[in-house]
Design a protein around this motif. Structure first.
Motif, PDB file in Angstrom:
ATOM      1  N   SER A   1      20.156  32.401  42.199  1.00  0.00           N
ATOM      2  CA  SER A   1      20.459  31.293  43.097  1.00  0.00           C
ATOM      3  C   SER A   1      20.749  30.027  42.307  1.00  0.00           C
TER       4      SER A   1
ATOM      5  N   LEU B   1      11.309  42.642  53.559  1.00  0.00           N
ATOM      6  CA  LEU B   1      11.057  43.369  52.321  1.00  0.00           C
ATOM      7  C   LEU B   1      10.045  44.486  52.591  1.00  0.00           C
TER       8      LEU B   1
ATOM      9  N   GLN C   1      14.620  39.128  52.795  1.00  0.00           N
ATOM     10  CA  GLN C   1      15.698  39.032  51.832  1.00  0.00           C
ATOM     11  C   GLN C   1      17.032  39.049  52.555  1.00  0.00           C
TER      12      GLN C   1
ATOM     13  N   ILE D   1       9.488  44.530  45.281  1.00  0.00           N
ATOM     14  CA  ILE D   1      10.736  44.185  44.602  1.00  0.00           C
ATOM     15  C   ILE D   1      11.872  44.885  45.332  1.00  0.00           C
ATOM     16  N   ALA D   2      12.910  44.110  45.674  1.00  0.00           N
ATOM     17  CA  ALA D   2      14.044  44.688  46.387  1.00  0.00           C
ATOM     18  C   ALA D   2      14.770  45.688  45.503  1.00  0.00           C
TER      19      ALA D   2
ATOM     20  N   GLY E   1      17.842  43.084  38.623  1.00  0.00           N
ATOM     21  CA  GLY E   1      17.599  44.357  39.304  1.00  0.00           C
ATOM     22  C   GLY E   1      18.543  45.455  38.921  1.00  0.00           C
TER      23      GLY E   1
ATOM     24  N   VAL F   1      20.851  40.328  52.707  1.00  0.00           N
ATOM     25  CA  VAL F   1      21.844  41.300  52.254  1.00  0.00           C
ATOM     26  C   VAL F   1      23.202  40.661  52.505  1.00  0.00           C
TER      27      VAL F   1
ATOM     28  N   THR G   1      20.060  42.222  42.490  1.00  0.00           N
ATOM     29  CA  THR G   1      19.742  40.946  43.114  1.00  0.00           C
ATOM     30  C   THR G   1      20.587  39.861  42.462  1.00  0.00           C
TER      31      THR G   1
END
Length: 243
Positions: free
Chosen positions: A108, A96, A128, A100-101, A242, A130, A105
């Protein structure tokens, strides 16, 4: 771009076909007049609203109802898990660079968390994943499984709940819809939309099988509890973020 999208499209279609064929083959086994799967294309993130079969004749008893309701999600899950495992193995793990990515997102679930640890190990919070297209297809497969197992109306979960609880299922369906409204306000507006669709299209009542009085045997009661467990471990409170 079309070639790049083939792994995701083929994997997702295979998952959807497997799910619906689980229903179809079980229906034919019990001599229920059922259609082949219908697919619903739509301008959504994944290009479809899913698939369904149409049963044109009534279900004989609760044992048959449970088998028909359970075998679709089970068949879909059996092909989703290896697709997700391969997709996770092919996915890229990145550090990361921001708190915040960027971009979208994915939420889960219990089973996704366990499979990620099994395939990729215990990743630190500074990394993270991808997802590879196959991994995304597997993620969608888990989401489809959980959404179909919601015990409302004539969803798969509604069939299973009616087979186990009988006419009391309408109270369960009302409570679940109320819970979805709360979840929609607290976690994700997607549940508000889904609750409204279920209420308007399916309602909370489930038609009774022809011979209502035949009880479930022990094996099917266990299967009903197992399907509840599948719903719990595949459920994603906040599917998308996101955006």
């Amino acid at each position: 771009q079309l070639i790049k999208g083939l792994p995701f499209s083929a994997a997702l279609l295979f998952i959807l076909v497997s799910h619906e064929m689980g229903h179809f083959i079980t229906s034919r086994y019990y001599h229920i007049d059922a259609s082949l799967p219908y697919f619903i294309p739509a301008p959504t993130l994944i290009g479809t609203f899913g698939a369904f079969i149409k049963m044109r004749s009534p279900v004989m008893n609760k044992r048959v109802l449970l088998d028909v309701g359970a075998n679709g999600p089970l068949a879909g899950l059996l092909v989703t898990i290896p697709i997700l495992a391969v997709g996770l193995r092919l996915s890229e793990v990145k550090e990361l660079t921001t708190p915040i990515a960027e971009g979208m997102t994915l939420g889960s679930s219990i089973i996704l968390h366990l499979m990620t640890r099994l395939v990729l190990g215990n990743l630190p919070d500074t990394q993270q994943i991808v997802l590879h297209p196959l991994g995304f297809a597997g993620w969608i497969g888990l989401l489809v499984t959980s959404m179909n197992l919601i015990p409302v109306g004539q969803l798969d979960g509604g069939h299973i709940a009616y087979a186990v609880f009988g006419r009391r299922t309408r109270h369960i369906s009302r409570a679940v819809l109320l819970g979805m409204l709360v979840l929609g306000i607290w976690a994700s507006s997607m549940w508000l939309m889904w609750a409204l669709i279920l209420f308007l299209l399916l309602g909370v009542r489930h038609p009774a099988p022809l011979d209502y009085e035949i009880p479930l045997d022990r094996r099917r009661r266990i299967l009903g509890l197992c399907m509840l467990a599948v719903f719990v471990i595949t459920f994603v409170p906040v599917p998308f973020g996101g955006l």
